[in-house]
Design a protein around this motif. Structure first.
Motif, PDB file in Angstrom:
ATOM      1  N   LEU A 296      45.263  -5.962   7.417  1.00  0.00           N
ATOM      2  CA  LEU A 296      44.500  -4.939   6.719  1.00  0.00           C
ATOM      3  C   LEU A 296      43.054  -5.345   6.479  1.00  0.00           C
ATOM      4  N   LEU A 297      42.685  -6.573   6.841  1.00  0.00           N
ATOM      5  CA  LEU A 297      41.312  -7.018   6.663  1.00  0.00           C
ATOM      6  C   LEU A 297      40.377  -6.096   7.440  1.00  0.00           C
ATOM      7  N   ASN A 298      39.361  -5.577   6.764  1.00  0.00           N
ATOM      8  CA  ASN A 298      38.398  -4.622   7.342  1.00  0.00           C
ATOM      9  C   ASN A 298      39.040  -3.295   7.733  1.00  0.00           C
ATOM     10  N   ASN A 299      40.231  -3.027   7.200  1.00  0.00           N
ATOM     11  CA  ASN A 299      40.898  -1.764   7.500  1.00  0.00           C
ATOM     12  C   ASN A 299      41.603  -1.217   6.260  1.00  0.00           C
ATOM     13  N   LEU A 300      40.949  -1.342   5.106  1.00  0.00           N
ATOM     14  CA  LEU A 300      41.507  -0.856   3.849  1.00  0.00           C
ATOM     15  C   LEU A 300      41.007   0.565   3.626  1.00  0.00           C
ATOM     16  N   LYS A 301      41.729   1.534   4.178  1.00  0.00           N
ATOM     17  CA  LYS A 301      41.303   2.926   4.134  1.00  0.00           C
ATOM     18  C   LYS A 301      42.377   3.774   3.460  1.00  0.00           C
TER      19      LYS A 301
END
Length: 822
Positions: A296-301
């Motif tokens: 989820l690093l850099n993909n916390l949406k």
């Protein structure tokens, strides 16, 4: 080497990887170029780029994505034409033209002021010397290119119906014309179907008129964009046109010195109501400063959905994050002794006022980042809910430079529309956090509104310290149990984006008599198990010492059933639960407590007085302690209305049928719409099973008119298609047409005689669907009985129309005149 052979089907392709020229016979290519392939040999192609037809060479076949094309004049003078719809080709050509200008906006030639005024070619980054106007134009072109690429994907999908395809083509051409105008490119003129006009087949006058109209449209849009007031009005119009809204959130970074694992709960908060209005978006944070799930690093949406016009009109709206530390009781404790671990402890909160973003007063952008500081808990007993209330009131708390970096963007439309319009933002990895409650406009079940969620909020409690010297560190454990007391596995959600668990443990506040948690979780029990399950709350003192903590036992218990004795679900709102004390094993024995009252407002509990008393099963009730929860049911399968439930299950209590039919008009529209097909089935079943009497005919007719009136309401307008589908596919009452026409004629006769007939006014509004039911019923009857009773059917229709004529000719006033006007 194998010989070069002319290609047959492999004629046209797009370059997907850069290919530099390393040898004399190589053809240099860049990503996005299109090539005309002439020959092929062992993984290589020979041809030329359509950007420069004069230069020919060879290039690897693996770098080319083949596309279908039409070959004209095969041979030496052959040409290729992409086999795509003209609109797709135009978008592709436009993007290639715009990208060149877009690059020039990024790299600017400026004057070297320190060099005596001489012109020096100097590349300047966008965030350097790029002028404000150029920056704005750069962002504008970038946004339009993204939108055109998304719309091109929709066109290529081939899944759009004709009306949506035409609407999409209009949006595309409008965007292309607008972009060409602001970039000072040629204006393209089109016909009514958005196709480019052929100058060889169009008169000069028609070309002039089309050009004039297109220029006026584009100029008007530019003026609106340049006017801040018009821009705000334009955004307001977009909001008003959409019944549902969503807020996109992307957590770019989180910097905070916690030292242990943490749980981040992000939600939307209304300060006037002092409550969350959405589910929590849960992020589990590791002690190393990254998400526990490294993928989820850099993909916390996440996207907060179901927001309606009332939500956007709230006086203030905040994005709130509660930070809960998971570990020791006190971070200052040394490891000289063995400490208890796994405690959920308050660490801090973050708040951001997003009112202007949700109201559209400021344009939101997924690339813009906002910093939200962390307000650290000043003491171990600071309630997170109180900290939020103070923070939104503007009271300063030292955040020590710690906080979140987030991006926010308002998206217009429901979830399916947002996924369609913004696939680069809302994809499969984007977490969906729903509003606590139903949206203003309820969508049919096939469009994603099939729900069976119960939201539970731990509100507050008060606990006597008993034989302890200090107040207890109370931890509440929530679980869902069946009739035997066994825990139902994996039905509790901390929030959106988190895996289900079998039990939920509350935050532990240090030595507080009065606890105020305000923690919300979602309960998702399978619909077939709801009637036999209940919520069980156990209370335990938690110690900072691991040795003492393990010796602590459950000191109190509360419970509440999800289904009430009358078959309805647990009422929405706050519940004051009874706290039972006793042996910890007896407190977890469902046989010992399920027959006892669960709430304090029951008549049995009100008659009892005193600080404590003993009940059957060896359990004791103490009035010194208290515990309150709040529940909210969001289910398309469960109802809280006893009248609706009685109608749906009318065969079990036929004596109550008359009252249930009369009370249907008092049921909330949302409840009826949730059970639209079930309710219609029940009404027509009543009509069919009482075909030999007209006792229930008027009541069923009025109920049917009421339901049709609900579907006509703006809130439920999307259910028109559901009602149409029901009539075509599910409706099966072959005798209904006789009773419907009879009641309709009777109402018209009453009105024409001057007698009050209030149902007729509502009936005229629903007349279209009444006749659709009549026609479908008669059609089914004729199929079943080979066209019998045709004459009788025609006579009944004739009687109705004659009665209608008499009504319109009547000189009477009062009810008759009112019916004539309708």
């Amino acid at each position: 080497m194998a010989p070069w052979l002319p290609t047959k089907d492999e004629k046209y392709g797009v370059v997907v990887w850069n290919f530099p020229r390393t040898r004399e016979h190589h053809l240099p290519l860049q990503v996005g170029e299109t090539v005309h392939i002439l020959e092929a040999s062992e993984g290589w192609y020979h041809g030329y780029s359509l950007r420069n037809r004069a230069a020919r060479g060879i290039f690897p076949a693996s770098l080319i994505h083949l596309k279908s094309a039409v070959v004209e004049h095969r041979g030496v003078e052959e040409t290729v034409v992409p086999a795509e719809m003209p609109m797709v080709q135009e978008i592709t050509t436009t993007l290639r033209e715009w990208v060149t200008i877009w690059k020039q906006l990024y790299v600017v030639r400026t004057q070297d002021l320190q060099g005596g005024g001489g012109l020096v070619g100097r590349a300047v980054t966008l965030h350097g010397c790029l002028q404000t106007g150029q920056l704005q134009r750069y962002q504008q072109v970038k946004g339009m290119m993204y939108e055109l690429m998304e719309q091109r994907s929709q066109l290529l999908s081939g899944t759009l119906p004709t009306d949506e395809l035409l609407q999409l083509k209009k949006e595309v051409t409008g965007k292309i014309d607008y972009g060409n105008k602001i970039l000072m490119l040629d204006l393209v003129v089109r016909d009514k179907d958005e196709n480019i006009l052929d100058p060889d087949r169009t008169s000069v006058i028609s070309l002039f008129q089309a050009h004039k109209k297109a220029a006026q449209t584009v100029t008007q849009r530019i003026q609106e964009e340049m006017s801040p007031q018009q821009s705000v009005l334009g955004r307001s119009a977009r909001q008003a046109a959409s019944p549902s809204h969503s807020l996109y959130l992307c957590v770019r970074n989180f910097v905070c010195n916690i030292g242990e694992e943490a749980q981040l709960f992000m939600a939307l908060y209304d300060p006037s109501e002092q409550r969350m209005i959405s589910e929590n978006y849960v992020i589990r944070w590791a002690s190393t400063g990254v998400p526990q799930d490294i993928e989820l690093l850099n993909n916390l949406k996440a996207i907060f959905t179901d927001l309606g016009s009332k939500d956007l009109k709230r006086e203030r709206l905040f994005l709130v994050c509660q930070i809960i530390r998971v570990g020791r009781m006190d971070l200052r404790e040394s490891y000289s002794r063995k400490l208890s671990t796994g405690l959920r402890r308050p660490f801090g909160i973050s708040v951001m006022d997003i009112t202007d973003i949700t109201k559209g007063k400021c344009e939101s952008d997924e690339d813009k980042q906002y910093f939200i500081p962390v307000h650290l808990a000043a003491a171990d007993n600071d309630f997170l809910h109180n900290m939020i209330r103070k923070a939104v009131e503007g009271k300063d708390i030292n955040h020590k430079g710690q906080g979140f970096w987030v991006s926010l963007k308002m998206l217009w439309g429901d979830l399916s529309q947002v996924r369609k319009d913004h696939p680069h933002l809302v994809d499969r990895s984007t977490v969906v956090a729903r509003k606590l409650g139903y949206p203003e406009v309820i969508m049919p079940g096939k469009q994603g509104d099939i729900r069976n969620d119960i939201y539970l909020t731990l509100v507050q409690g008060e606990f006597d310290k008993g034989n302890k010297k200090t107040q207890k560190n109370v931890e509440v454990t929530v679980c869902v149990c069946d009739e035997l007391g066994s825990v139902v596995q994996n039905v509790i959600y901390h929030g959106a984006g988190d895996k289900p668990v079998s039990e939920y443990r509350s935050v532990v506040y240090y030595q507080q008599r009065h606890q105020r948690w305000m923690e919300t979780v979602k309960i998702a029990v399978p619909i077939e198990d709801v009637h036999k399950t209940h919520l069980r709350f156990t209370f335990r003192h938690r110690s900072s010492s691991d040795y003492k903590d393990k010796s602590e036992r459950v000191f109190s218990m509360a419970f509440v059933k999800l289904m009430q004795p009358d078959g309805t679900t647990l009422r929405d709102g706050e519940h004051d639960l009874v706290l039972y004390k006793g042996d910890s094993r007896r407190l977890e024995d469902a046989g010992a407590y399920l027959s006892l009252p669960s709430t304090r407002n029951t008549s049995q509990m009100k008659m009892l007085t005193g600080s404590s008393f003993r009940m059957s099963g060896g359990l004791t009730v103490s009035t010194r302690d208290s515990f309150q929860i709040s529940t909210l049911v969001c289910s398309t399968k469960l109802t809280q209305n006893v009248n609706l439930l009685g109608l749906l299950k009318w065969r079990s209590k036929p004596k109550l049928l008359t009252g249930n039919l009369q009370n249907l008009m008092n049921v909330d529209g949302g409840e009826v719409i949730k059970f639209l097909q079930d309710t219609l089935d029940a009404l027509f079943s009543i009509m069919m099973e009482h075909s030999d009497t007209d006792f229930y005919d008027m009541l069923v007719f009025d109920a049917l008119v009421f339901i049709v009136g609900l579907v006509a309401d703006k809130k439920f307008q999307h259910f028109n298609t559901v009602l149409e589908a029901y009539i075509r596919q599910h409706f099966s009452a072959t005798l209904a047409y006789k009773k419907l026409i009879a009641v309709l004629t009777q109402y018209v006769d009453l009105a024409s005689q001057g007698e009050p007939c209030e149902p007729l006014v509502r009936t005229f509004k629903a007349l279209e669907y009444i006749f659709k039911f009549v026609v479908r019923s008669r059609h089914l009857f004729a199929q079943l009985y080979e066209g019998k009773e045709t004459a009788e059917f025609q006579c009944s229709l004739q009687r109705f129309f004659l009665a209608l004529n008499e009504l319109m000719k009547s000189p009477l006033e009062g009810p008759t005149l009112l019916a004539q006007v309708r």
